[in-house]
Design an enzyme around this catalytic site. Structure first.
Site, PDB file in Angstrom:
ATOM      1  N   ALA A  25       0.800  -1.221   0.000  1.00 12.41           N
ATOM      2  CA  ALA A  25       0.000   0.000   0.000  1.00 12.41           C
ATOM      3  C   ALA A  25       0.832   1.271   0.000  1.00 12.41           C
ATOM      4  O   ALA A  25       0.287   2.368  -0.092  1.00 12.41           O
ATOM      5  CB  ALA A  25      -0.918  -0.004   1.219  1.00 12.41           C
TER       6      ALA A  25
ATOM      7  N   ASN B 173       1.024  -3.290   8.309  1.00 12.42           N
ATOM      8  CA  ASN B 173       1.710  -3.564   7.036  1.00 12.42           C
ATOM      9  C   ASN B 173       2.608  -2.426   6.572  1.00 12.42           C
ATOM     10  O   ASN B 173       3.770  -2.644   6.255  1.00 12.42           O
ATOM     11  CB  ASN B 173       0.688  -3.898   5.944  1.00 12.42           C
TER      12      ASN B 173
ATOM     13  N   HIS C 258      -1.292   7.853   4.008  1.00 14.74           N
ATOM     14  CA  HIS C 258       0.012   7.412   4.519  1.00 14.74           C
ATOM     15  C   HIS C 258       1.069   8.439   4.128  1.00 14.74           C
ATOM     16  O   HIS C 258       1.177   8.794   2.960  1.00 14.74           O
ATOM     17  CB  HIS C 258       0.442   6.090   3.872  1.00 14.74           C
TER      18      HIS C 258
HETATM   19  N1  LIG Z   1       1.559  -5.044   2.277  1.00 13.66           N
HETATM   20  C1  LIG Z   1       0.475  -4.270   2.372  1.00 13.66           C
HETATM   21  O1  LIG Z   1       0.531  -3.054   2.169  1.00 13.66           O
HETATM   22  C2  LIG Z   1      -0.848  -4.895   2.727  1.00 13.66           C
HETATM   23  C3  LIG Z   1      -2.006  -4.138   2.597  1.00 13.66           C
HETATM   24  C4  LIG Z   1      -3.225  -4.734   2.918  1.00 13.66           C
HETATM   25  C5  LIG Z   1      -3.272  -6.033   3.373  1.00 13.66           C
HETATM   26  N2  LIG Z   1      -2.118  -6.744   3.505  1.00 13.66           N
HETATM   27  C6  LIG Z   1      -2.145  -8.122   4.041  1.00 13.66           C
HETATM   28  O2  LIG Z   1      -2.525  -9.038   3.034  1.00 13.66           O
HETATM   29  C7  LIG Z   1      -3.195 -10.150   3.637  1.00 13.66           C
HETATM   30  C8  LIG Z   1      -4.504 -10.445   2.897  1.00 13.66           C
HETATM   31  O3  LIG Z   1      -5.361  -9.325   2.982  1.00 13.66           O
HETATM   32  P1  LIG Z   1      -6.895  -9.439   2.480  1.00 13.66           P
HETATM   33  O4  LIG Z   1      -7.466  -8.077   2.566  1.00 13.66           O
HETATM   34  O5  LIG Z   1      -6.946 -10.177   1.181  1.00 13.66           O
HETATM   35  O6  LIG Z   1      -7.508 -10.361   3.647  1.00 13.66           O
HETATM   36  P2  LIG Z   1      -8.792 -11.307   3.588  1.00 13.66           P
HETATM   37  O7  LIG Z   1      -9.161 -11.558   5.015  1.00 13.66           O
HETATM   38  O8  LIG Z   1      -9.805 -10.763   2.659  1.00 13.66           O
HETATM   39  O9  LIG Z   1      -8.250 -12.687   2.950  1.00 13.66           O
HETATM   40  C9  LIG Z   1      -7.390 -13.571   3.613  1.00 13.66           C
HETATM   41  C10 LIG Z   1      -7.409 -14.924   2.913  1.00 13.66           C
HETATM   42  O10 LIG Z   1      -6.393 -15.762   3.485  1.00 13.66           O
HETATM   43  C11 LIG Z   1      -6.936 -17.048   3.757  1.00 13.66           C
HETATM   44  N3  LIG Z   1      -6.162 -17.642   4.860  1.00 13.66           N
HETATM   45  C12 LIG Z   1      -6.184 -17.325   6.165  1.00 13.66           C
HETATM   46  N4  LIG Z   1      -5.337 -18.116   6.848  1.00 13.66           N
HETATM   47  C13 LIG Z   1      -4.767 -18.934   5.947  1.00 13.66           C
HETATM   48  C14 LIG Z   1      -3.818 -19.985   6.038  1.00 13.66           C
HETATM   49  N5  LIG Z   1      -3.258 -20.319   7.196  1.00 13.66           N
HETATM   50  N6  LIG Z   1      -3.467 -20.632   4.901  1.00 13.66           N
HETATM   51  C15 LIG Z   1      -4.014 -20.290   3.718  1.00 13.66           C
HETATM   52  N7  LIG Z   1      -4.914 -19.302   3.572  1.00 13.66           N
HETATM   53  C16 LIG Z   1      -5.293 -18.640   4.678  1.00 13.66           C
HETATM   54  C17 LIG Z   1      -8.379 -16.778   4.094  1.00 13.66           C
HETATM   55  O11 LIG Z   1      -9.147 -17.955   3.951  1.00 13.66           O
HETATM   56  C18 LIG Z   1      -8.707 -15.704   3.056  1.00 13.66           C
HETATM   57  O12 LIG Z   1      -8.981 -16.339   1.820  1.00 13.66           O
HETATM   58  C19 LIG Z   1      -3.387  -9.794   5.114  1.00 13.66           C
HETATM   59  O13 LIG Z   1      -2.373 -10.438   5.885  1.00 13.66           O
HETATM   60  C20 LIG Z   1      -3.182  -8.310   5.152  1.00 13.66           C
HETATM   61  O14 LIG Z   1      -2.637  -7.858   6.396  1.00 13.66           O
HETATM   62  C21 LIG Z   1      -0.925  -6.213   3.165  1.00 13.66           C
END
Ligand SMILES: NC(=O)c1ccc[n+]([C@@H]2O[C@H](COP(=O)([O-])OP(=O)(O)OC[C@H]3O[C@@H](n4cnc5c(N)ncnc54)[C@H](O)[C@@H]3O)[C@@H](O)[C@H]2O)c1
Length: 264
Positions: free
Chosen positions: A121, A187, A217
């Site tokens: 992000a 994150n 941000h």
């Molecule tokens: N780097 C960044 O800037 C940034 C920004 C936003 C989100 N993220 C991260 O990305 C990730 C996903 O975000 P999202 O909005 O898609 O979340 P979300 O909750 O919509 O989706 C998460 C998915 O992961 C699956 N999951 C959970 N535990 C699991 C496991 N042990 N093994 C396999 N699959 C599993 C869930 O079933 C779901 O499909 C989160 O960890 C979030 O913190 C990072």
């Protein structure tokens, strides 16, 4: 360049949008989706015909992309790296947990491969990581969100978020403390820390601002290179308002750069 067979871990807001953008991509074929048992039916619906598995297949995968969270990094990314499969990680906030970054590094060394953390992000991660080589003096991250976006966090303690009439600093401290108190907002702070001065020396300020409707941000850095200040006003992903659409594009960019003849 040959086609890469990709395993996607997680099929939530980010995973689903990544799948959408990779549809028909001649160089990147999503060969497997890895989700927990309760996510199998939804994943099958999102990507009919794609293999849905409970772990990353040991054969036939060239690249793993994680969009699932801390547990998935432990369960799936570490073993994939140790087997020699390169991994792209989106849940960078998870690396605020003690020892996880070191575990990822050790697994990648054991597998003679690489784990890539996406900028997600936030921008200017390239500039920050390059500036670090010349020496950084200070790095500060400020996260500004509407008061209701801080509901369910320690920001509620001792104040009524709904009644704020002016911007209010709800946290000021190190990125390490911020990750402990505000794990769902970890994150960007973690990414800025890992690219720059680390979790203890990166200053974080979190603000509840009734005058904004956006998630804003700001990253400010100073060092031998000079200085920069970057402000991002990200639009949320429709499927998950807590996630920026840019995170999806950042993941897709990382994947495309693996196969592009000219990568940028
Ligand atoms: N780097 C960044 O800037 C940034 C920004 C936003 C989100 N993220 C991260 O990305 C990730 C996903 O975000 P999202 O909005 O898609 O979340 P979300 O909750 O919509 O989706 C998460 C998915 O992961 C699956 N999951 C959970 N535990 C699991 C496991 N042990 N093994 C396999 N699959 C599993 C869930 O079933 C779901 O499909 C989160 O960890 C979030 O913190 C990072």
């Amino acid at each position: 360049m040959r086609e890469l067979r990709v395993a996607l871990i997680g099929c939530g807001a980010i995973g689903t949008s990544v799948l959408e953008l990779l549809k028909g991509d001649a160089a990147l074929q999503v060969a497997a989706i890895v989700v927990p048992a309760e996510g199998v039916a939804a994943a099958r619906q999102v990507a009919p015909g794609v293999r849905v598995a409970s772990s990353v297949p040991a054969e036939g995968i060239d690249l793993v992309v994680e969009t699932a969270g801390h547990a998935a990094i432990e369960q799936h990314v570490l073993p994939a790296l140790a087997r020699g499969t390169p991994c792209v990680v989106a849940s960078v906030g998870a690396l605020s947990a003690k020892g996880l970054a070191e575990k990822l590094e050790a697994a990648a060394i054991a597998g003679r491969t690489q784990v890539q953390l996406i900028p997600g992000a936030v921008g200017a991660i390239d500039a920050l990581a390059a500036a670090r080589i010349g020496g950084l003096d200070s790095v500060r991250y400020t996260g500004r969100k509407p008061p209701q976006a801080w509901k369910g966090t320690p920001a509620e303690q001792g104040r009524d978020l709904g009644a704020l009439s002016a911007e209010t600093v709800i946290f000021e401290g190190s990125a390490r403390e911020a990750a402990l108190l505000y794990p769902k907002n970890a994150n960007v702070a973690a990414t800025v820390s890992l690219a720059g001065l680390g979790l203890d020396k990166t200053l974080v300020r979190l603000i509840a601002d009734p005058a904004t409707t956006e998630n804003v941000h700001t990253v400010e850095a100073e060092g031998a290179f000079g200085s920069f200040a970057l402000t991002m006003r990200n639009k949320p992903l429709a499927a998950n308002p807590k996630t920026s659409a840019l995170t999806v594009y950042s993941a897709v960019r990382a994947l495309r750069n693996r196969v592009a003849a000219l990568a940028i």
